[in-house]
Design a protein around this motif. Structure first.
Motif, short mmCIF file in Angstrom:
data_model
loop_
_atom_site.label_atom_id
_atom_site.label_comp_id
_atom_site.label_asym_id
_atom_site.label_seq_id
_atom_site.Cartn_x
_atom_site.Cartn_y
_atom_site.Cartn_z
N ALA A 198 0.87 -1.16 0.08
CA ALA A 198 0.00 0.18 0.18
C ALA A 198 1.05 1.19 -0.08
O ALA A 198 1.74 1.36 0.85
N ALA A 200 -1.83 6.89 -8.68
CA ALA A 200 -3.13 7.64 -8.71
C ALA A 200 -3.86 6.97 -9.97
O ALA A 200 -5.03 6.80 -9.90
N ARG A 241 -3.86 3.45 -10.54
CA ARG A 241 -4.27 2.12 -10.37
C ARG A 241 -5.53 2.09 -9.55
O ARG A 241 -6.17 0.98 -9.25
N GLY A 242 -5.83 3.08 -8.99
CA GLY A 242 -7.28 3.26 -8.33
C GLY A 242 -7.44 2.31 -7.02
O GLY A 242 -8.30 1.87 -6.86
N ARG A 243 -6.40 2.14 -6.12
CA ARG A 243 -6.62 1.20 -4.93
C ARG A 243 -6.94 2.10 -3.67
O ARG A 243 -6.85 1.47 -2.56
N ASN A 244 -7.08 3.24 -3.94
CA ASN A 244 -7.73 4.20 -2.59
C ASN A 244 -6.50 4.08 -1.59
O ASN A 244 -6.91 3.86 -0.31
N GLU A 245 -5.55 4.57 -1.94
CA GLU A 245 -4.34 4.71 -1.23
C GLU A 245 -3.73 5.95 -1.08
O GLU A 245 -3.83 7.01 -1.87
N ASP A 246 -2.73 6.30 -0.27
CA ASP A 246 -2.22 7.51 0.09
C ASP A 246 -0.81 7.54 -0.53
O ASP A 246 -0.01 6.80 -0.36
#
Length: 344
Positions: free
Chosen positions: A48, A276, A278-283
């Motif tokens: 992540a 940005a 890959r859309g994995r909802n990560e910081d």
């Protein structure tokens, strides 16, 4: 008496490997995603808020027709390569010492390329509070050191530090290693829950920015610049589909070289872009602190010493028997074009 906890390989995992590996060869051959001949999709675990070199290679177009299938994020290097051994994923990576241990447990895995390490820019440090009375290795007797996992990089480095500084085996047993999520390590040290905390990467940089901590020692001080871990495949995968492994390793190696030779700002921008998209909802904030690959060999070529050092250490510690693991069974550079000079 406080005793250091060992993690050669959990008994449950050893038992699981004994049963799973027997049938894993057949299972692993079903479908392109599991390494059938001419496989074009490789399953893996990510991290992540970080970009692996496999993901970088895919984004840069270095993997040809080999596609990656992300199935989730790994919790540690040992967990990642255990998942390779049991056929849950096709490739994974861990500290070289952890690879040796798993190989000693009869797991048919082999390293194919280096993927992380320590240098003057990127390293792991073992930190105490600025006003801590701990100044030497002997001061650690009876103290607690926080690590991200047992049986891997940090445990090996700590025990080597203690040994080099004259502690006896019985004294080393009185140093306690405590598993703590890396994101909680700094706070635990500042609050006094831990006497020493292991910090690396962005967590180290942020902690040092806040002040109040000082290093007791670092891994790069002990060993100099070194590649610490390798990516592994199952040996039956390699035998069944060497072409896919060659394509993957060559692309991975080019991605490592790209990151080794490009300006830091360019590498960071590329990592931010990949996260940005890959859309994995990560910081993606952590990648802004990226400094270097830490990999010693150009393109991730593995040096013999990067495994032999840990074979010798594990034998000396009694965690593997002398001669139990052969160097030639642990890794190969045959798929890395940088090993034979075919890439300039």
């Amino acid at each position: 008496m406080i005793r250091i906890r060992h993690a050669l390989l959990p008994v449950a995992l050893a038992a699981a490997l004994a049963s799973v590996l027997a049938g894993c060869g057949a299972a692993a051959g079903q479908g392109a995603a599991s390494g059938g001949p001419g496989a074009t999709e490789l399953r893996y675990q990510g991290n992540a808020g970080q970009v692996t070199f496999a993901e970088l290679a895919a984004d840069l177009g270095y993997l040809g027709d080999v596609r990656l299938k992300w199935i989730g994020n790994t919790t540690s290097g040992p967990q990642d390569i255990q998942s390779v051994a049991t056929g849950q994923i096709d490739f994974g990576g861990a500290f070289n010492g952890a690879i040796i241990k798993l190989r000693a447990a009869k797991a048919p895995i082999k390293g194919v390329i280096g993927y992380y390490g320590s240098d003057k820019e990127s390293f792991n440090g073992y930190y105490v509070k600025e006003d801590s009375p701990i100044r030497t290795a002997r001061d650690l007797i009876g103290k607690k050191i926080g690590v991200n996992t047992l049986g891997a990089h940090h445990e090996a480095v700590i025990k080597e530090y203690l040994k080099r500084n004259g502690l006896t085996p019985e004294q080393i047993k009185q140093v306690e290693l405590v598993v703590v999520p890396p994101v909680n390590t700094e706070q635990a040290v500042r609050q006094g829950t831990l006497d020493v905390g292991t910090l690396g990467g962005v967590l180290k940089d942020k902690a040092l920015e806040r002040g109040g901590l000082r290093p007791l020692f670092t891994d790069v001080e002990l060993f100099g610049p070194f590649t610490a871990g390798a990516v592994v495949f199952r040996e039956d995968f390699i035998a069944r589909d060497p072409g896919t492994v060659r394509t993957f390793v060559a692309g991975f190696a080019k991605a490592v070289d790209w990151a080794q030779t490009r300006p830091r700002e360019e590498v960071v921008a590329k990592f931010e872009q990949i996260i940005a998209e890959r859309g994995r909802n990560e910081d993606a904030g952590a990648v802004r602190f990226w400094k270097s690959t830490g990999i010693a060999g150009k393109g991730g070529v593995i040096a013999e010493s990067e495994f032999q050092t840990w074979i010798d250490w594990l034998e000396r510690e009694g965690e593997i028997r002398p001669g139990q693991v052969k160097l030639g069974d642990l890794y190969t550079n045959e798929f890395n074009p940088y090993a034979n000079g075919s890439v300039s």
